[in-house]
Enzyme design. Structure first.
Site, PDB file in Angstrom:
ATOM      1  N   ILE A 154       6.243  -8.226  13.036  1.00  0.00           N
ATOM      2  CA  ILE A 154       4.974  -7.953  12.366  1.00  0.00           C
ATOM      3  C   ILE A 154       5.192  -7.536  10.924  1.00  0.00           C
ATOM      4  O   ILE A 154       4.481  -7.957  10.017  1.00  0.00           O
ATOM      5  CB  ILE A 154       4.192  -6.852  13.125  1.00  0.00           C
ATOM      6  CG1 ILE A 154       3.884  -7.305  14.554  1.00  0.00           C
ATOM      7  CG2 ILE A 154       2.914  -6.492  12.378  1.00  0.00           C
ATOM      8  CD1 ILE A 154       3.260  -6.240  15.410  1.00  0.00           C
ATOM      9  N   ALA A 160      12.857   0.469   8.446  1.00  0.00           N
ATOM     10  CA  ALA A 160      12.471   0.102   9.807  1.00  0.00           C
ATOM     11  C   ALA A 160      11.705  -1.213   9.797  1.00  0.00           C
ATOM     12  O   ALA A 160      11.130  -1.615   8.782  1.00  0.00           O
ATOM     13  CB  ALA A 160      11.628   1.205  10.438  1.00  0.00           C
ATOM     14  N   VAL A 162       8.936  -3.667  12.392  1.00  0.00           N
ATOM     15  CA  VAL A 162       7.948  -3.531  13.458  1.00  0.00           C
ATOM     16  C   VAL A 162       7.796  -4.872  14.158  1.00  0.00           C
ATOM     17  O   VAL A 162       7.653  -5.911  13.508  1.00  0.00           O
ATOM     18  CB  VAL A 162       6.592  -3.070  12.882  1.00  0.00           C
ATOM     19  CG1 VAL A 162       5.569  -2.915  14.003  1.00  0.00           C
ATOM     20  CG2 VAL A 162       6.746  -1.748  12.129  1.00  0.00           C
ATOM     21  N   ASP A 271       0.152  10.533   4.764  1.00  0.00           N
ATOM     22  CA  ASP A 271       0.240   9.148   4.298  1.00  0.00           C
ATOM     23  C   ASP A 271      -0.965   8.348   4.781  1.00  0.00           C
ATOM     24  O   ASP A 271      -0.829   7.227   5.258  1.00  0.00           O
ATOM     25  CB  ASP A 271       1.536   8.506   4.771  1.00  0.00           C
ATOM     26  CG  ASP A 271       1.851   7.201   4.018  1.00  0.00           C
ATOM     27  OD1 ASP A 271       1.345   7.043   2.883  1.00  0.00           O
ATOM     28  OD2 ASP A 271       2.594   6.369   4.556  1.00  0.00           O
TER      29      ASP A 271
END
Length: 405
Positions: A154, A160, A162, A271
């Site tokens: 995604i 990182a 996803v 955030d």
């Protein structure tokens, strides 16, 4: 980059305008204009005719774009379709369900937003093509994690990535957030510490507007968090498509309720932004991405005073200047998002992050259009420059209601 696109729209002016946007950004683009009023319905066997992108207006003369979209979606490897229309949120959801890559309102059509949607659709198509080629060769560009089958990537970043995945235990779709590399035994990593803390902060929170966390683990060189999959996309897409004011207030209140839940256990989000608000299949809101969240009592070496985290467009003045923050900073960020939901525009823009941060600190609180003035008192309280002049808690914000129109 040379792309091929077909524009299907009943308006000569809009076809010309869209073609201008495309050829301005991609000078070598090859654009075909198709008038459904004169040429009629495309044949059932139309497979995209070698195009990279299809722009579909709504309505198409006497027909709805939705019917055309369903036809296109039934064809394997059909190019991504972006729908242009003036429908309400229900029409947008219908288009996305029928296979549209994205939807943007005619009234919100501007060059930057339109090109951004086109690029995202093209990138998504390229990733899908890469996945298909990879599966044919027996490889996949992703993490191999026990008990999870990765379906597609995604999003990806330096820290990182996803993935949309399925859980082998129960077959349900989940989202895996995978840390790129786990530190060697005995060594510390700020990224890994924050990754673990994200799981620890919200694993036990059970609230309808906070994303559900299912699992955490470490496999080979990867740490991962498994969380619920929200299939209806992000708030950012809804803002680009446009929404009614009462719907914007409803979404703002759902986000506020999520903040109330995390604030009640001493967690700050830090955030808040439209891409961190997702919609489930039932269209309810889920607040995600607690990678920058902190507990109010954490020590400074993890995420303390003096460091600037977050996204400048949505930062409170005190957060942007690296000062101590509390719940009222999240309320400020929510106020920025509420303004953007109501107007389709961020309150402060700038050429660089520092310029935007300075505007949050010094520029006047933005004003809403006259027909939305009933929401101005909330914007004034949420986006006050001084924390002491804002709503002092999310509960106080939730007690506020606009005057009847």
């Amino acid at each position: 980059m040379g792309i091929k696109a077909i524009i299907i729209d009943a308006s000569d002016d809009y076809r010309s305008l869209i073609a201008h946007h495309l050829t301005t950004h991609w000078s070598s683009a090859k654009v075909t204009e198709y008038d459904p009023r004169e040429a009629g319905r495309l044949p059932q066997g139309f497979a995209g005719a070698g195009n990279d992108l299809v722009i579909l207006g709504d309505p198409l003369g006497e027909e709805r774009a939705l019917d055309w979209l369903k036809q296109f979606n039934s064809i394997k490897e059909f190019p991504p379709v972006i729908v242009l229309g003036d429908g309400d949120e229900r029409a947008i959801v219908e288009a996305m369900r029928a296979g549209a890559a994205d939807y943007i309102s005619y009234g919100k059509l501007n060059h930057n937003d339109f090109i951004q949607l086109c690029e995202a659709a093209l990138e998504s198509q390229q990733r899908a093509s890469s996945r298909n080629n990879a599966s044919k060769s027996g490889t996949f560009d992703g993490a191999l994690l026990k008990n999870y089958t990765i379906e597609k990537k995604i999003a990806g970043g330096e820290i990182a990535s996803v993935y949309l995945s399925s859980d082998a235990k129960n077959g349900r779709q989940v989202v895996l957030k995978v840390l790129q590399q786990v530190p060697d035994a005995g060594k510390s990593s700020v990224a890994f510490d924050r990754f673990v803390r994200e799981f620890e902060l919200i694993r036990d929170i059970r609230h309808p507007n906070v994303v559900r966390i299912y699992d955490f683990g470490v496999s080979d060189d990867n740490a991962y968090i498994a969380m619920e999959y929200c299939s209806r996309g992000s708030l950012k897409k809804r803002i680009l498509s446009g929404m009614y004011a009462d719907r914007a207030e409803e979404i703002m209140r759902q986000i506020a309720q999520a903040l109330d839940a995390i604030h009640s256990v001493g967690i700050l989000h830090r955030d808040l932004k439209p891409t961190n608000v997702l919609f489930r299949e039932d269209d309810s809101v889920a607040l995600i991405d607690f990678g920058l969240a902190r507990q109010t009592h954490l020590k400074a070496e993890i995420s303390g005073v003096g460091e600037i985290f977050g996204t400048p467009y949505y930062m409170s003045p005190e957060q942007g200047h690296g000062e101590a923050v509390d719940e009222r900073s999240d309320i400020y960020s929510l106020g920025v998002m509420f303004f953007e939901m109501l107007t389709g525009k961020r309150p402060y823009e700038g050429d660089n992050a520092l310029g935007v941060i300075m505007k949050h600190a010094r520029e006047p609180i933005p004003r809403l259009p006259e027909h939305m003035k009933r929401y101005q008192p909330a914007i004034d309280r949420m986006m006050a420059k001084q924390p002491g002049q804002r709503f002092q808690s999310v509960d106080e914000l939730l007690q506020w209601h606009p005057e009847p129109a």
